[in-house]
Design a protein around this motif. Structure first.
Motif, PDB file in Angstrom:
ATOM      1  N   UNK A   1      19.579  66.070  40.815  1.00  0.00           N
ATOM      2  CA  UNK A   1      19.302  64.631  40.692  1.00  0.00           C
ATOM      3  C   UNK A   1      20.153  64.010  39.584  1.00  0.00           C
ATOM      4  N   UNK A   2      20.550  62.780  39.809  1.00  0.00           N
ATOM      5  CA  UNK A   2      21.371  62.127  38.793  1.00  0.00           C
ATOM      6  C   UNK A   2      20.515  61.772  37.570  1.00  0.00           C
ATOM      7  N   UNK A   3      21.172  61.334  36.546  1.00  0.00           N
ATOM      8  CA  UNK A   3      20.523  61.089  35.259  1.00  0.00           C
ATOM      9  C   UNK A   3      19.441  60.009  35.346  1.00  0.00           C
ATOM     10  N   UNK A   4      19.717  58.960  36.070  1.00  0.00           N
ATOM     11  CA  UNK A   4      18.762  57.843  36.189  1.00  0.00           C
ATOM     12  C   UNK A   4      17.495  58.294  36.931  1.00  0.00           C
ATOM     13  N   UNK A   5      17.676  59.055  38.005  1.00  0.00           N
ATOM     14  CA  UNK A   5      16.526  59.526  38.777  1.00  0.00           C
ATOM     15  C   UNK A   5      15.678  60.498  37.952  1.00  0.00           C
TER      16      UNK A   5
ATOM     17  N   UNK B   1      10.709  61.653  34.606  1.00  0.00           N
ATOM     18  CA  UNK B   1      10.113  61.975  33.310  1.00  0.00           C
ATOM     19  C   UNK B   1       9.203  60.839  32.856  1.00  0.00           C
ATOM     20  N   UNK B   2       9.633  59.605  33.016  1.00  0.00           N
ATOM     21  CA  UNK B   2       8.828  58.439  32.620  1.00  0.00           C
ATOM     22  C   UNK B   2       7.549  58.378  33.441  1.00  0.00           C
ATOM     23  N   UNK B   3       7.637  58.596  34.752  1.00  0.00           N
ATOM     24  CA  UNK B   3       6.429  58.586  35.596  1.00  0.00           C
ATOM     25  C   UNK B   3       5.480  59.711  35.189  1.00  0.00           C
ATOM     26  N   UNK B   4       5.997  60.858  34.857  1.00  0.00           N
ATOM     27  CA  UNK B   4       5.158  61.973  34.428  1.00  0.00           C
ATOM     28  C   UNK B   4       4.456  61.640  33.113  1.00  0.00           C
ATOM     29  N   UNK B   5       5.148  61.000  32.203  1.00  0.00           N
ATOM     30  CA  UNK B   5       4.543  60.613  30.929  1.00  0.00           C
ATOM     31  C   UNK B   5       3.453  59.571  31.139  1.00  0.00           C
ATOM     32  N   UNK B   6       3.674  58.633  32.057  1.00  0.00           N
ATOM     33  CA  UNK B   6       2.659  57.613  32.371  1.00  0.00           C
ATOM     34  C   UNK B   6       1.429  58.295  32.956  1.00  0.00           C
ATOM     35  N   UNK B   7       1.595  59.259  33.846  1.00  0.00           N
ATOM     36  CA  UNK B   7       0.467  59.974  34.441  1.00  0.00           C
ATOM     37  C   UNK B   7      -0.295  60.771  33.382  1.00  0.00           C
ATOM     38  N   UNK B   8       0.435  61.376  32.461  1.00  0.00           N
ATOM     39  CA  UNK B   8      -0.197  62.188  31.421  1.00  0.00           C
ATOM     40  C   UNK B   8      -1.056  61.333  30.491  1.00  0.00           C
ATOM     41  N   UNK B   9      -0.642  60.122  30.198  1.00  0.00           N
ATOM     42  CA  UNK B   9      -1.352  59.247  29.259  1.00  0.00           C
ATOM     43  C   UNK B   9      -2.438  58.433  29.961  1.00  0.00           C
ATOM     44  N   UNK B  10      -2.440  58.393  31.230  1.00  0.00           N
ATOM     45  CA  UNK B  10      -3.419  57.560  31.929  1.00  0.00           C
ATOM     46  C   UNK B  10      -4.730  58.248  32.153  1.00  0.00           C
TER      47      UNK B  10
END
Length: 119
Positions: free
Chosen positions: A101-105, A110-119
């Protein structure tokens, strides 16, 4: 070029001896002389047989003697394995570049995983 000339010299020397012993009178002898009569003709025959210009079995059947046939078959085998290895390497390299996967994807995942972890 060197890899093509070594089997060519061996095949040519073996086949030229066989043409001289048969007198070069038969049709096979003439074909042998036409395809393996000199170093240049032998190298062209090797090139044509591995590039698909003529089936290698035609030339293999012309050769007389175990040694000449084994050198010829070994050359065909080595060339085909080498070409397949190079082509497979190019294909796998291209596939691996597209599979990562490219850098942006990756940053998005990673951002979605962090949001799930904090929610």
């Amino acid at each position: 070029m060197i890899l093509q000339s070594l089997p060519g010299i061996e095949t040519w020397s073996s086949s030229s001896i066989n043409v001289e012993s048969t007198g070069g009178e038969s049709t096979d002898g003439e074909m042998l002389l036409n395809n393996f009569g000199s170093i240049q003709k032998t190298m062209l025959t090797l090139y044509v047989s591995v590039m698909g210009g003529q089936d290698w079995k035609v030339y293999f059947d012309l050769l007389v003697g175990y040694k000449a046939r084994m050198v010829f078959a070994g050359y065909i085998f080595f060339f085909n394995i080498t070409v397949l290895n190079v082509l497979m390497g190019i294909y796998v390299d291209a596939a691996m570049k597209h599979a990562v996967p490219d850098r942006r994807e990756r940053a998005r995942e990673v951002l979605l995983q962090q949001i799930r972890d904090h929610a």
